[in-house]
Design an enzyme around this catalytic site. Structure first.
Site, short mmCIF file in Angstrom:
data_model
loop_
_atom_site.label_atom_id
_atom_site.label_comp_id
_atom_site.label_asym_id
_atom_site.label_seq_id
_atom_site.Cartn_x
_atom_site.Cartn_y
_atom_site.Cartn_z
N TYR A 141 0.80 51.22 13.64
CA TYR A 141 1.08 50.94 15.00
C TYR A 141 -0.13 51.73 16.07
CZ TYR A 141 5.95 49.83 13.65
OH TYR A 141 6.96 49.32 13.03
N CYS A 157 -6.29 56.15 -0.49
CA CYS A 157 -7.88 55.78 -0.50
C CYS A 157 -7.85 54.23 0.41
CB CYS A 157 -8.15 55.28 -1.87
SG CYS A 157 -8.05 56.60 -3.04
N PRO A 214 21.22 51.15 19.04
CA PRO A 214 20.18 52.20 19.31
C PRO A 214 19.78 52.65 17.88
CG PRO A 214 22.15 53.31 19.75
CD PRO A 214 22.57 51.97 19.56
N ARG A 264 15.91 54.40 17.10
CA ARG A 264 14.90 55.30 17.27
C ARG A 264 15.57 56.51 18.27
NH1 ARG A 264 9.38 54.28 17.18
NH2 ARG A 264 9.75 52.19 17.67
C1 PLP Z 1 14.99 47.55 15.16
C2 PLP Z 1 16.31 46.87 15.88
C3 PLP Z 1 17.19 47.78 16.72
C4 PLP Z 1 16.80 49.21 16.96
O1 PLP Z 1 15.78 49.15 17.71
P1 PLP Z 1 15.36 50.65 18.21
O2 PLP Z 1 13.96 50.74 19.10
O3 PLP Z 1 14.94 51.85 17.04
O4 PLP Z 1 16.35 51.52 19.05
C5 PLP Z 1 18.18 47.23 17.26
N1 PLP Z 1 18.58 45.85 17.16
C6 PLP Z 1 17.83 45.06 16.29
C7 PLP Z 1 18.27 43.76 16.07
C8 PLP Z 1 16.84 45.43 15.79
O5 PLP Z 1 16.10 44.66 15.04
#
Ligand code: PLP
Length: 418
Positions: A316, A342, A274, A276
């Site tokens: 995004y 800018c 995890p 985010r």
């Molecule tokens: C970015 C990433 C994550 C984390 O993703 P989240 O959406 O932030 O939980 C986990 N594993 C891999 C391989 C990633 O590239």
């Protein structure tokens, strides 16, 4: 749940008024709540308590050393995607044996560093990378622990830029190639098959794609078993979404429940990555209003944080809630909140209903703890903002604001230019 709340119309981070921090460190700055980070980690980790598991925090979401150290203290491992992240994770005290290494473009140097450190496993993303790892391991007379990242071709139903498990994405190996990779790895004395991995995308708000991916992995494991290949670790990646606005992502308990049910009977240690969900709502970006500008077509609140500080809205079209640090009676306007960069794409919000805050007042951009500072740049020669961590009644600058001198620190005028 997070610890950024109003008290008598003033925004606090835990026990500290946000205004007080702004007076001390200036604006813009990122502000993280230690209590929120701890809480998020514990809720997530506890959700899997009935299973052998390891939470490998995805460092790329927020790689500040203080954040990493806090999570290390909670027992977290790390999911890294570069040598730089390996350096940070080790420096913050995350043990190598809790580190997994993902990413499609690992260089020979990065592979060497990770092998030397003794990481838990490489999540391998191509046959060529597998061969590279084997060659380097042989030279170093080490056995490299590997998992193959399988691309399960599942639609995560998220923004296309953060979808990673569709067959047209650059990540992982399709099941046929993955099968070949495992057979190659089995024959190589310098490779040790320890796991299987997948990560289908980010900001997922539904459980079904996770469950579908897991089903496909399970079917694939059965196929591997027929040729005598088994794994100790099943890494399901990260991707669980958070609330920015109207989303209703499942809470970690529901996510865990769905995975645990599906895993029933498999004797593996589950790895989760995890990012985010641990840090997103544990951070905000505090910015000052510079000007209010009305054109015949639109209204603009011009603030001192731009796309170089927080890229997500521009990159995004991401939504971030924006609230005043001081709540007062004010007329309401519909305006774009824009930065000083800018570029027309330099906005934090578009057509947003907001109170008409005056120049000099502070705004908080919520849910900015993940993919915030880590994506900051120096575009327009703007020093990157400070990062601050609150812990109860205290706060600490965990990364100084960059200076103009730092902006040019690596640059050199060659002699021929005098
Ligand atoms: C970015 C990433 C994550 C984390 O993703 P989240 O959406 O932030 O939980 C986990 N594993 C891999 C391989 C990633 O590239």
């Amino acid at each position: 749940m997070h610890h950024f709340q109003y008290r008598e119309n003033e925004l606090y981070a835990e026990e500290v008024p946000v205004r007080r921090i702004a007076r001390k460190v200036g604006t813009p700055f990122y502000l993280y709540s230690a209590a929120t980070l701890r809480r998020h980690y514990r809720v997530f980790d506890q959700a899997f308590k009935t299973l052998p598991h390891l939470v490998c925090y995805a460092v790329k979401a927020n790689s500040n050393l203080a954040v990493l150290r806090l999570l290390a203290r909670e027992g977290a491992g790390a999911d890294i995607v570069s040598g730089g992240e390996l350096f940070r994770a080790l420096k913050a005290g995350i043990p190598a044996e809790k580190i997994v290494f993902s990413g499609v473009g690992k260089t020979a140097r990065e592979i060497r560093l990770a092998l030397k450190a003794g990481i838990l496993m490489f999540n391998v993303e191509s046959l060529e990378e597998l061969k590279s790892i084997a060659r380097i391991a042989r030279k170093m007379k080490k056995k490299a622990p590997i998992a193959i990242r399988v691309n399960p071709d599942v639609n995560p139903k998220t923004h296309p830029y953060i979808s990673t498990g569709l067959k047209e994405n650059k990540f992982g190996l399709d099941v046929e190639t993955a099968f070949k990779a495992y057979q190659l790895a089995k024959e190589d004395p310098y490779l040790e098959i320890v796991g299987i991995d997948c990560h289908i995308g980010s900001q997922l708000t539904q459980l079904s794609p996770f469950v579908e991916a897991l089903r496909r992995i399970k079917a694939f494991l059965k196929r591997l078993a027929t040729v005598g290949i088994s794994v100790r670790y099943l890494d399901l990646g990260g991707g669980l979404g958070i609330v920015y606005g109207e989303e209703e992502p499942p809470p970690p308990e529901k996510y865990a429940q769905a995975l645990i049910e599906e895993l029933n009977g498999l004797s593996v240690t589950l790895i989760l990555e995890p990012g985010r969900v641990l840090v997103g709502n544990a951070g905000i970006l505090v910015t000052k209003v510079l000007y209010y500008k009305e054109t015949p077509a639109k209204k603009f609140l011009i603030v001192d944080a731009g796309m170089n500080d927080l890229l997500r809205p521009a990159f995004y079209q991401a939504y971030h809630e924006i609230i005043p640090v001081l709540k007062k009676e004010r007329p309401s306007i519909v305006a774009d909140v824009v930065g000083p960069i800018c570029e027309t794409g330099d906005f934090l919000a578009r057509e947003r209903e907001l109170p008409l805050v005056k120049p000099g007042e502070l705004l908080a951009v919520m849910s900015a703890g993940a993919y915030g500072f880590v994506m900051a740049s120096n575009y327009n020669s703007r020093p990157r903002p400070a990062e601050v961590m609150v812990n109860g009644e205290e706060f600490y600058v965990v990364r100084r604001r960059e200076t103009y001198a730092k902006l040019v620190a690596g640059e050199k005028i060659p002699p021929f230019l005098g």
